[in-house]
Scaffold this motif. Structure first.
Motif, short mmCIF file in Angstrom:
data_model
loop_
_atom_site.label_atom_id
_atom_site.label_comp_id
_atom_site.label_asym_id
_atom_site.label_seq_id
_atom_site.Cartn_x
_atom_site.Cartn_y
_atom_site.Cartn_z
N GLN A 96 0.82 -1.21 0.00
CA GLN A 96 0.00 0.00 0.00
C GLN A 96 0.86 1.27 0.00
OE1 GLN A 96 -3.70 0.31 0.12
NE2 GLN A 96 -3.16 -1.65 -0.80
N CYS A 154 -10.03 -2.53 8.62
CA CYS A 154 -10.31 -2.90 7.24
C CYS A 154 -10.42 -4.42 7.21
CB CYS A 154 -9.18 -2.43 6.32
SG CYS A 154 -9.34 -3.02 4.61
N ILE A 162 -6.50 -5.84 -2.46
CA ILE A 162 -6.87 -4.44 -2.60
C ILE A 162 -5.81 -3.73 -3.44
CG2 ILE A 162 -8.34 -4.22 -0.58
CD1 ILE A 162 -5.97 -3.23 1.01
N ARG A 163 -6.25 -2.70 -4.16
CA ARG A 163 -5.33 -1.94 -5.00
C ARG A 163 -4.38 -1.12 -4.11
NH1 ARG A 163 -6.85 -1.32 -10.77
NH2 ARG A 163 -8.68 -2.63 -11.02
N TYR A 166 -5.76 1.87 -1.99
CA TYR A 166 -7.05 1.75 -1.31
C TYR A 166 -7.02 2.33 0.11
CZ TYR A 166 -11.09 0.16 1.16
OH TYR A 166 -12.21 0.16 1.95
N LYS A 169 -6.84 6.15 0.13
CA LYS A 169 -8.09 6.80 -0.29
C LYS A 169 -9.18 6.65 0.76
CE LYS A 169 -7.17 6.34 -5.22
NZ LYS A 169 -7.52 5.63 -6.45
N ALA A 170 -9.30 5.46 1.34
CA ALA A 170 -10.31 5.24 2.37
C ALA A 170 -10.02 6.12 3.58
CB ALA A 170 -10.35 3.77 2.77
N SER A 183 -15.85 1.65 1.57
CA SER A 183 -15.84 0.29 1.03
C SER A 183 -15.31 0.33 -0.40
CB SER A 183 -17.24 -0.30 1.07
OG SER A 183 -17.21 -1.65 0.65
N THR A 184 -14.98 -0.84 -0.91
CA THR A 184 -14.39 -0.92 -2.24
C THR A 184 -15.45 -1.18 -3.30
OG1 THR A 184 -14.12 -3.31 -2.17
CG2 THR A 184 -12.34 -1.99 -1.27
N SER A 185 -15.06 -0.95 -4.54
CA SER A 185 -15.81 -1.53 -5.64
C SER A 185 -15.18 -2.90 -5.86
CB SER A 185 -15.69 -0.64 -6.89
OG SER A 185 -14.34 -0.50 -7.24
#
Length: 193
Positions: A96, A154, A162-163, A166, A169-170, A183-185
């Motif tokens: 990350q 998380c 996860i990218r 993520y 951004k969260a 939450s993610t797409s």
């Protein structure tokens, strides 16, 4: 207040969101520049002052100061017989852009194949909990949450990734935009794609 209401009605939704965002950040110079033309043509300095100076009763939410010795985010990964996927899930967290986290992998009675993978999984910031007996995913997740030291949790399944941006951004949404949940797409890979 009536003049302020008239101003907001004349704005587009995007301008309103931008103006509120600037106001909440306390960026009065940018707010004046953003709203300048509309205000100059339609309203006097009294309305400008009402836009840029929050009323005394307006409460500004302050984030608590988090101890530097604790991770800001705890990533909980329940694992039951997902040894073939767990390394990719953990690596997606380790990679990350935001690095103030801990990873808790919770196993609940997996077969020896998965246990062997978990015993050899040596990643930074990663704690492996091997629970005796079979435990369902929700129970393993709750066990991990009970041991989490982060301000935020998380939850990530052992067969998901996860990218790299993520968590960053969260965290931005949670810390600066007053979100309670992020939450993610989803994007399927492998056989599902």
């Amino acid at each position: 207040v009536a003049r302020l209401r008239d101003l907001v009605q004349k704005l587009t939704w995007q301008r309103t969101v931008k103006a509120v965002s600037l106001l909440l950040r306390g960026d009065l110079a940018s707010l004046k520049m953003h709203m300048g033309q509309l205000i100059q043509h339609s309203f006097n300095q009294e309305v400008l002052a009402a836009l840029t100076e929050p009323p005394a009763e307006f409460l500004i939410r302050q984030q608590e100061v988090w101890p530097a010795s604790q991770p800001l985010i705890s990533v909980i990964i329940p694992c039951y017989n997902y040894g073939q996927f767990i390394a990719e899930a953990v690596d997606s967290v380790v990679g990350q852009t935001f690095q103030n986290f801990e990873i808790l992998v919770i196993d609940g009675g997996s077969s020896e194949d998965t246990l062997k993978v978990l015993r050899n999984l040596d990643r930074p910031k990663t704690h492996i909990y091997l629970r005796s007996g079979r435990h369902l995913s929700g129970d393993n997740r709750n066990f991990g949450i009970s041991r989490a030291q982060g301000k935020y949790v998380c939850c990530l399944d052992a067969d998901d990734m996860i990218r790299p941006t993520y968590l960053e951004k969260a965290l931005f949404l949670l810390e600066t935009q007053d979100f309670d949940l992020a939450s993610t797409s989803i994007q399927c890979t492998g056989d599902s794609s």
